[in-house]
Design a protein around this motif. Structure first.
Motif, mmCIF file in Angstrom:
data_model
loop_
_atom_site.group_PDB
_atom_site.id
_atom_site.type_symbol
_atom_site.label_atom_id
_atom_site.label_comp_id
_atom_site.label_asym_id
_atom_site.label_seq_id
_atom_site.Cartn_x
_atom_site.Cartn_y
_atom_site.Cartn_z
ATOM 1 N N TYR A 44 30.616 36.755 34.185
ATOM 2 C CA TYR A 44 31.766 37.669 34.113
ATOM 3 C C TYR A 44 32.985 36.850 33.688
ATOM 4 C CZ TYR A 44 34.714 41.635 35.487
ATOM 5 O OH TYR A 44 35.593 42.694 35.496
ATOM 6 N N LEU A 58 31.934 43.084 30.115
ATOM 7 C CA LEU A 58 32.337 44.014 31.172
ATOM 8 C C LEU A 58 31.151 44.788 31.715
ATOM 9 C CD1 LEU A 58 35.671 45.446 29.712
ATOM 10 C CD2 LEU A 58 35.419 44.029 31.761
ATOM 11 N N ARG A 62 28.820 42.578 35.138
ATOM 12 C CA ARG A 62 29.076 43.364 36.343
ATOM 13 C C ARG A 62 27.849 44.154 36.775
ATOM 14 N NH1 ARG A 62 32.470 47.153 36.085
ATOM 15 N NH2 ARG A 62 33.534 46.766 38.064
ATOM 16 N N CYS A 65 23.929 39.807 39.890
ATOM 17 C CA CYS A 65 24.498 38.652 40.582
ATOM 18 C C CYS A 65 23.801 37.382 40.108
ATOM 19 C CB CYS A 65 24.337 38.794 42.097
ATOM 20 S SG CYS A 65 25.401 40.027 42.855
ATOM 21 N N TRP A 101 32.581 51.772 39.560
ATOM 22 C CA TRP A 101 32.253 50.681 38.638
ATOM 23 C C TRP A 101 33.230 50.656 37.463
ATOM 24 C CZ3 TRP A 101 29.946 50.232 33.606
ATOM 25 C CH2 TRP A 101 29.415 48.976 33.325
ATOM 26 N N SER A 104 36.916 49.826 38.871
ATOM 27 C CA SER A 104 37.075 48.436 39.308
ATOM 28 C C SER A 104 37.152 47.479 38.128
ATOM 29 C CB SER A 104 35.930 48.043 40.240
ATOM 30 O OG SER A 104 34.667 48.169 39.593
ATOM 31 N N ALA A 105 36.532 47.810 36.992
ATOM 32 C CA ALA A 105 36.643 46.956 35.803
ATOM 33 C C ALA A 105 38.086 46.906 35.316
ATOM 34 C CB ALA A 105 35.719 47.469 34.698
ATOM 35 N N ASP A 108 40.190 44.967 37.833
ATOM 36 C CA ASP A 108 39.969 43.520 37.685
ATOM 37 C C ASP A 108 40.915 42.928 36.653
ATOM 38 O OD1 ASP A 108 38.007 43.295 39.576
ATOM 39 O OD2 ASP A 108 36.346 43.468 38.157
ATOM 40 N N ALA A 128 29.888 37.497 39.366
ATOM 41 C CA ALA A 128 29.136 38.510 38.630
ATOM 42 C C ALA A 128 28.350 39.393 39.582
ATOM 43 C CB ALA A 128 28.197 37.837 37.631
ATOM 44 N N LEU A 130 27.055 43.668 40.780
ATOM 45 C CA LEU A 130 27.504 45.023 41.113
ATOM 46 C C LEU A 130 28.324 44.978 42.400
ATOM 47 C CD1 LEU A 130 26.898 47.869 39.798
ATOM 48 C CD2 LEU A 130 25.270 48.191 41.657
ATOM 49 N N GLY A 132 31.938 45.293 42.709
ATOM 50 C CA GLY A 132 33.052 46.233 42.836
ATOM 51 C C GLY A 132 32.647 47.526 43.529
ATOM 52 N N VAL A 182 37.679 40.556 43.361
ATOM 53 C CA VAL A 182 36.687 41.616 43.170
ATOM 54 C C VAL A 182 36.731 42.597 44.339
ATOM 55 C CG1 VAL A 182 34.230 42.092 42.857
ATOM 56 C CG2 VAL A 182 35.237 40.072 41.819
#
Length: 352
Positions: A44, A58, A62, A65, A101, A104-105, A108, A128, A130, A132, A182
């Motif tokens: 990310y 993006l 996201r 992990c 999702w 939150s992008a 950020d 990195a 999911l 958010g 985040v």
């Protein structure tokens, strides 16, 4: 208790939650152990997004992990938040995920730009995954899940049915240097979507056709069979303890069935004579907390239809039920009928 009792049902009626547990975990293991050369595609990297116009990060940055500890903590949280998929359905659950999702992008990018402008703090890479939407779920979790005290630590610190979830969230929050960015963007996105102040739920939602397609794909693969009532109890305990647990469960089920039977009889009596309004004792959840001064006065209740006994109720337990949103009258009647067992009283109030 009302929410821990669903824990034995696992991921029943939560196929989307199950897919969010399995698929990202498998991809994390593949990228960490077998295919580390492809990790760069899932970083990310905000600098690459701003300067290199790599907006695809993006999405890729996201979803998966790149840290096994983050994967473990986020999986535990998703497992606990599966209650929202059971309560609202997979479509609304997916819409919340999608809306949080997307929001939150944007948050950020706004937060990192604000940090650079006000504090000259340059944040180039964020954790990195999911993450958010996972933090966003703390908003409805805090707002809509009742808090029930389980025990007390050292006589002063209350341990509730929600404590473990908050502890796992705190562990995830401290796992990396900029995880707090985040977390803040996720909480802001969750508040925006849950409160629907800007009517974001109208625009950021999963279309019906996409929900139907996802249901056809996910449910055959990730659906769980309905749990049986004879789930094993007391694993690792002695036979006497297991028997006692079984007897306690049977006693609770018997009392709940008696209360439900009494309620059905009262409703039948009301339909026949029109003399009893049982909603005065156990109204539905959507009517609890509403003002009752607009209702027509009810005739005096027949003495033979009162709850089972006149056991005195503890004011402390009444106050705890009232904190969950139940009225004082409902709390008193439920506690009196359940012989001052707050767990049984809470279960009955939630189920009726």
């Amino acid at each position: 208790m009302m929410f821990t009792s669903t824990g034995s049902r696992g991921l029943y009626k939560a196929p989307l939650s199950k897919s969010l547990l399995l698929l990202p975990t498998v991809l994390t293991v593949l990228l960490t152990v077998l295919l580390p050369q492809y990790q760069d595609l899932f970083i990310y990297n905000l600098q690459a997004i701003r300067q290199g116009k790599q907006f695809w990060r993006l999405v890729s940055g996201r979803l998966v992990c790149l840290d096994l500890k983050d994967t473990f903590c986020s999986s535990l949280l998703i497992y606990n938040f599966r209650i929202f998929e059971r309560r609202f359905g997979s479509h609304k659950f997916a819409s919340f995920l999608f809306g949080a999702w997307i929001l939150s992008a944007f948050v950020d990018l706004l937060l990192t730009e604000g940090l650079r402008f006000m504090f000259e703090l340059k944040v180039d890479v964020l954790p990195a995954g999911l993450l958010g939407p996972v933090f966003a779920f703390f908003v409805p979790f805090y707002s809509s899940i009742p808090r029930v005290e389980v025990t007390q630590l050292l006589g002063h610190i209350s341990i509730t049915n929600k404590s473990l979830t908050y502890i796992v969230g705190a562990q995830l929050l401290t796992s990396s240097a900029y995880m707090w960015v985040v977390a803040c963007s996720g909480l802001i996105a969750g508040m925006l979507y849950y409160s629907n102040k800007l009517a974001v739920q109208k625009f950021l939602r999963v279309p019906g056709w996409a929900a139907r397609c996802g249901s056809m794909l996910l449910e055959p693969v990730f659906s769980d069979s309905e749990p049986t009532a004879e789930a094993p109890l007391g694993m690792g305990a002695t036979l006497d303890i297991q028997r006692q647990q079984r007897m306690d469960m049977l006693d609770q089920q018997l009392l709940l069935s008696q209360l439900a039977h009494l309620r059905r009889n009262a409703q039948q009596q009301q339909a026949q004579t029109g003399l009893l309004n049982w909603n005065r004792f156990f109204p539905t959840l959507r009517h609890r907390g509403q003002n009752r001064h607009h209702e027509d006065p009810q005739p005096q209740q027949p003495t033979h239809m009162h709850p089972p006994d006149n056991t005195a109720v503890a004011e402390e337990q009444v106050a705890r039920l009232m904190e969950m949103g139940f009225s004082r009258m409902d709390a008193q009647e439920a506690l009196r009928a359940s012989n001052n067992d707050i767990n049984i009283a809470t279960n009955f109030l939630l189920q009726h």
